[in-house]
Motif scaffolding. Structure first.
Motif, PDB file in Angstrom:
ATOM      1  N   ARG A  41      54.926  19.190  43.838  1.00  0.00           N
ATOM      2  CA  ARG A  41      54.084  19.701  44.918  1.00  0.00           C
ATOM      3  C   ARG A  41      54.629  19.346  46.292  1.00  0.00           C
ATOM      4  O   ARG A  41      55.248  18.296  46.471  1.00  0.00           O
ATOM      5  N   LYS A  42      54.345  20.225  47.250  1.00  0.00           N
ATOM      6  CA  LYS A  42      54.551  19.936  48.672  1.00  0.00           C
ATOM      7  C   LYS A  42      53.255  19.305  49.153  1.00  0.00           C
ATOM      8  O   LYS A  42      52.174  19.872  48.970  1.00  0.00           O
TER       9      LYS A  42
ATOM     10  N   SER B 144      46.084  17.529  45.724  1.00  0.00           N
ATOM     11  CA  SER B 144      45.657  18.608  46.619  1.00  0.00           C
ATOM     12  C   SER B 144      46.836  19.303  47.286  1.00  0.00           C
ATOM     13  O   SER B 144      46.645  20.231  48.081  1.00  0.00           O
ATOM     14  N   GLY B 145      48.054  18.880  46.969  1.00  0.00           N
ATOM     15  CA  GLY B 145      49.241  19.522  47.521  1.00  0.00           C
ATOM     16  C   GLY B 145      49.455  20.893  46.898  1.00  0.00           C
ATOM     17  O   GLY B 145      48.739  21.309  45.985  1.00  0.00           O
ATOM     18  N   THR B 146      50.458  21.596  47.380  1.00  0.00           N
ATOM     19  CA  THR B 146      50.773  22.948  46.943  1.00  0.00           C
ATOM     20  C   THR B 146      51.900  22.919  45.923  1.00  0.00           C
ATOM     21  O   THR B 146      52.982  22.391  46.212  1.00  0.00           O
ATOM     22  N   ALA B 147      51.671  23.500  44.745  1.00  0.00           N
ATOM     23  CA  ALA B 147      52.727  23.584  43.731  1.00  0.00           C
ATOM     24  C   ALA B 147      53.868  24.445  44.265  1.00  0.00           C
ATOM     25  O   ALA B 147      53.634  25.496  44.867  1.00  0.00           O
TER      26      ALA B 147
ATOM     27  N   LEU C 159      57.573  15.626  49.033  1.00  0.00           N
ATOM     28  CA  LEU C 159      57.638  16.176  47.681  1.00  0.00           C
ATOM     29  C   LEU C 159      57.012  15.135  46.773  1.00  0.00           C
ATOM     30  O   LEU C 159      57.228  13.933  46.946  1.00  0.00           O
ATOM     31  N   ALA C 160      56.214  15.599  45.807  1.00  0.00           N
ATOM     32  CA  ALA C 160      55.553  14.672  44.891  1.00  0.00           C
ATOM     33  C   ALA C 160      55.516  15.281  43.499  1.00  0.00           C
ATOM     34  O   ALA C 160      55.582  16.509  43.341  1.00  0.00           O
ATOM     35  N   ILE C 161      55.388  14.438  42.498  1.00  0.00           N
ATOM     36  CA  ILE C 161      55.215  14.905  41.123  1.00  0.00           C
ATOM     37  C   ILE C 161      53.808  14.525  40.685  1.00  0.00           C
ATOM     38  O   ILE C 161      53.348  13.400  40.934  1.00  0.00           O
ATOM     39  N   ASP C 162      53.128  15.490  40.075  1.00  0.00           N
ATOM     40  CA  ASP C 162      51.724  15.384  39.688  1.00  0.00           C
ATOM     41  C   ASP C 162      51.640  15.587  38.178  1.00  0.00           C
ATOM     42  O   ASP C 162      51.944  16.672  37.677  1.00  0.00           O
ATOM     43  N   PHE C 163      51.246  14.544  37.452  1.00  0.00           N
ATOM     44  CA  PHE C 163      51.194  14.586  35.990  1.00  0.00           C
ATOM     45  C   PHE C 163      49.811  14.958  35.476  1.00  0.00           C
ATOM     46  O   PHE C 163      48.800  14.608  36.091  1.00  0.00           O
TER      47      PHE C 163
END
Length: 143
Positions: free
Chosen positions: A71-72, A81-84, A119-123
């Motif tokens: 996600r951004k 709550s970020g954007t994929a 940039l983040a990773i969401d599991f």
């Protein structure tokens, strides 16, 4: 003085000098069974996302779906709550050592990072034994 050929985010080319801050960069993050959602890159200038890929090294074994999304995430925003950046998700139970190339979002605003965006990773799901790495390719944006 060396001259570099630079690719702009729209695919066009330009000439540049020996500035080490230009050109494509790759940012990666690994996950292990105990991983939690996390930011792994914060932009210090504008970028355009050019590709997102992931490789499972050990497939998860939980009975339910085990996935991730890159996600951004703007400053002050929760990761979830970020954007994929891509359609679908990374299958953390996928075949080991097989690259998953993800289809990018069709919205250019989704793919543009501003100074301060992360940039983040969401599991999702229980990772159990899942391990692997996700990589995002970025191009600096030029005026």
């Amino acid at each position: 003085m060396p001259i570099n050929i630079l690719q702009r985010d729209d695919g066009s080319m330009t000439l540049g000098g020996d500035d080490p801050t230009v050109g494509f960069i790759n940012e990666s993050t690994e996950w292990i069974a105990s991983s939690v959602d996390k930011r792994f890159f914060t932009a210090t200038r504008p970028y355009r996302v050019k590709a997102v890929s992931a490789t499972v090294t050990v497939a998860g074994t939980d009975g339910s779906a085990v996935t991730a999304a890159v996600r951004k995430v703007p400053s002050g925003t929760a990761i979830g709550s970020g954007t994929a950046l891509h359609a679908g998700s990374i299958n953390l139970k996928g075949t080991a050592d097989t690259v998953q190339d993800l289809a990018l979002s069709t919205s250019s605003t989704d793919l543009d990072l501003a100074d301060g965006d992360s940039l983040a990773i969401d599991f999702t799901g229980t990772l159990t034994s899942a391990t692997g790495v996700a990589t995002v390719t970025l191009a600096p944006k030029y005026a």
